[in-house]
Scaffold this active site. Structure first.
Site: not given
Length: 620
Positions: A514, A563, A572
């Site tokens: 992310h 994922d 993230e």
């Protein structure tokens, strides 16, 4: 007529009377002198050197070497042999140099050192502003160069983006710099052995330089701080683009970036003071820069301690309240006060940090749900470990001993809570400790605990203490190190999914991180807009760029991991998370253990007066 005398060698000495007259002897002597003064040619020299019967043979030639007369033939043979030997030696040396040497290969680096080198690269990928020439992240470029010029009317370029967006949260950024500085002060030699000392110092300086921009660091008194650059609130549409709504590379941002100020924010002020004070110790070899950092730390500390209405920097319904909500400022007071004392040696800071009222407000004597969980919000565990160090190595005694002993005991209790024998925190089936009680993004708390555990075990070893007590039971320091080691091994791939949660480390790691910059390909002349980047956000394809060293948020409480780029709770990375990762990795890296006992106290004056010199020797 002869006379016999004694020969000095033991035989008779016969002296004969010559019949020559004195005139004859004088004339013969003159002829001998003339003969001696005439230079002999080679033929004459050969006559003189020839033995009986040699006069009829071929005459030899000789070479005069000054102090030695040798046969010319012998001289030429000797010279030829020497030249031949020198030529052979040169040929042999050339062959030996050309042939590759079969040296024993260097010992392979341990996995913690390898991961450390990658983890520091994440900070290169998060840099904002005008990038240095050797940033080593080819898909990044200069970005957000106009930060602060319109809103705050000051240059706020630089610093670090917090995570997958382009927001700069100064609260989390300052904590990250404090943590990195702490690790450098303790493990300077390990960074140097890994070849990363210069890299980590540059990383800290980049962050510290930006923090100095967020207030008037040359003044002695300030009335405001910059708390945040960029917007992270959810927007209802493209009419209000911001760093959360838009999916854009930082290099392509063309929308306004708001600046958030605070006027009564002791938590942010104390954390920034801690970051600058710790960095001043790291850069003590640069007196001018260290003094600049320390002056800024003093200014922002005085701002944090101002009387009047005090409230946390994360106001309700603000971006900070959603992403980095601060639950109090008393722990930052203890944390910042400790670092200010270590950086200045001023005992007033130590008196403040060991005040019983402060300890009560900081919940030292109670057990809140996050007790023992070291994070960007809760600095109490770190502050107590730091002050326990002071007691172990300096023993300042009265009037600090009572509270320092309390902090030391509380630190021992926290270390006990990390062990599997105690049930303060649950563990997944794969062995990952759940310091945030099963909530998302667990790894940032795990790495901080691993760092504190490694650090405290090294403190005990340096103090010649083999372990510590958890109630009536004694535990060796190796038990504590094993906790830190197994947790970090889980993160690096020793888990049920065989997944490394550090990008680029190992063969199996997250591919859909992310992160806006890593998920959008860099193409010359192509600048996707706010909503155009959603195509890359929503695709199932792997990121076109690998953000090396980024530690993602981590698995869930069942060791599961998705994922998925859109789910920030799994994929993230954050600045604070990677700072803890770097600190834990360097503590475990290399073959040996141990901390730098002295650098931390370089500014601390002697606790006790020096003994008087011995009296002069008595003379009667």
């Amino acid at each position: 007529m002869s006379m016999y005398g004694r020969d000095p060698w033991g035989g008779p000495l016969e002296i004969c009377h010559d019949s020559a007259t004195d005139d004859d002897r004088s004339r013969n002597l003159d002829l001998d002198r003339a003969a001696l003064s005439r230079t002999l040619d080679e033929t004459q020299q050969s006559w003189l050197l020839a033995g009986p019967g040699d006069q009829g043979r071929k005459k030899k030639r000789y070479v005069d070497l000054g102090c030695l007369l040798v046969s010319r033939k012998l001289f030429l043979w000797t010279l030829g042999l020497l030249l031949a030997a020198a030529a052979l030696a040169g040929i042999a040396a050339g062959i030996a140099k050309a042939v590759p040497r079969h040296q024993a290969p260097p010992a392979p680096l341990d996995q913690f050192t390898l991961a450390l080198r990658k983890a520091l690269m994440f900070f290169n990928a998060q840099k904002s502003g005008k990038l240095p020439k050797h940033n080593n992240v080819p898909w990044r470029g200069d970005s957000c160069l106009k930060d602060g010029r319109s809103d705050a009317r000051r240059d706020l370029s630089g610093g670090y983006y917090d995570g997958g967006s382009a927001v700069k949260f100064n609260f989390a950024s300052a904590f990250s710099m404090t943590l990195l500085s702490w690790s450098v002060i303790e493990y300077n030699a390990k960074y140097e052995a890994a070849g990363e000392l210069g890299h980590v110092r540059d990383t800290i300086k980049w962050g510290a330089d930006y923090l100095l921009k967020t207030f008037n660091s040359t003044a002695h008194s300030i009335d405001r701080l910059i708390a945040q650059v960029g917007g992270a609130a959810m927007s209802d549409g493209p009419s209000q683009p911001n760093d959360h709504y838009c999916w854009m590379r930082p290099e392509d941002i063309d929308y306004p970036r708001p600046v958030t100020e605070c006027h009564t924010c002791p938590d942010l002020g104390a954390e920034m003071a801690a970051a600058l004070a710790a960095a001043s110790i790291v850069f003590k070899d640069n007196r001018v820069y260290s003094h600049k950092l320390l002056h800024g730390a003093t200014t922002v500390w005085d701002f944090a301690r101002k009387g009047g209405s005090r409230q946390t920097y994360s106001l309700p319904r603000s971006d900070a309240a959603k992403f980095y909500n601060s639950t109090g400022y008393w722990d930052e007071y203890m944390w910042g006060g400790s670092w200010m004392y270590l950086a200045t040696g001023n005992s007033s800071y130590l008196q403040f940090a060991t005040d019983a009222n402060l300890a009560n407000h900081a919940h030292v004597f109670s057990r809140p749900p996050n007790y023992g969980v070291f994070s960007w919000d809760n600095k109490l565990p770190g502050a107590q470990v730091l002050l326990s160090r002071l007691r172990l190595f300096l023993s300042p005694g009265y009037p600090y001993e009572e509270m320092l002993r309390t902090y030391h005991n509380q630190t021992s209790t926290i270390m006990c809570s990390y062990l599997p024998d105690f049930r303060s925190f649950n563990r997944t089936k794969g062995g990952l400790i759940q310091l945030n009680h099963g909530q998302p993004q667990p790894l940032q708390y795990v790495v901080n605990a691993a760092f504190l555990a490694s650090l405290f075990s090294d403190y005990l070893e340096a103090a010649d203490t083999p372990g510590w007590y958890c109630g009536p039971h004694f535990y060796s320091i190796e038990v504590l190190r094993n906790f830190a080691r197994t947790q970090m091994e889980y993160i690096l791939g020793k888990n049920p999914l065989k997944m490394s949660y550090v990008v680029g480390h190992g063969k199996h790691y997250p591919k859909r991180v992310h992160h806006r910059g890593a998920s959008i390909p860099k193409k010359k002349g192509v600048h996707p807009g706010c909503k155009e980047g959603w195509t890359w956000r929503d695709t199932k394809k792997p990121n076109p760029h690998i953000i090396v060293g980024a530690m993602v948020a981590g698995p869930d409480r069942h060791d599961g991991f998705k994922d998925v780029r859109k789910n920030r709770n799994y994929t993230e990375p954050t600045l604070a998370g990677n700072a803890g990762l770097v600190a834990a990795l360097v503590a475990l890296s290399g073959e040996g253990h141990g901390v730098d006992k002295n650098t931390m106290f370089s500014a601390v004056p002697p606790m006790f007066p020096s003994p008087p010199p011995p009296p002069a020797p008595w003379k009667p």
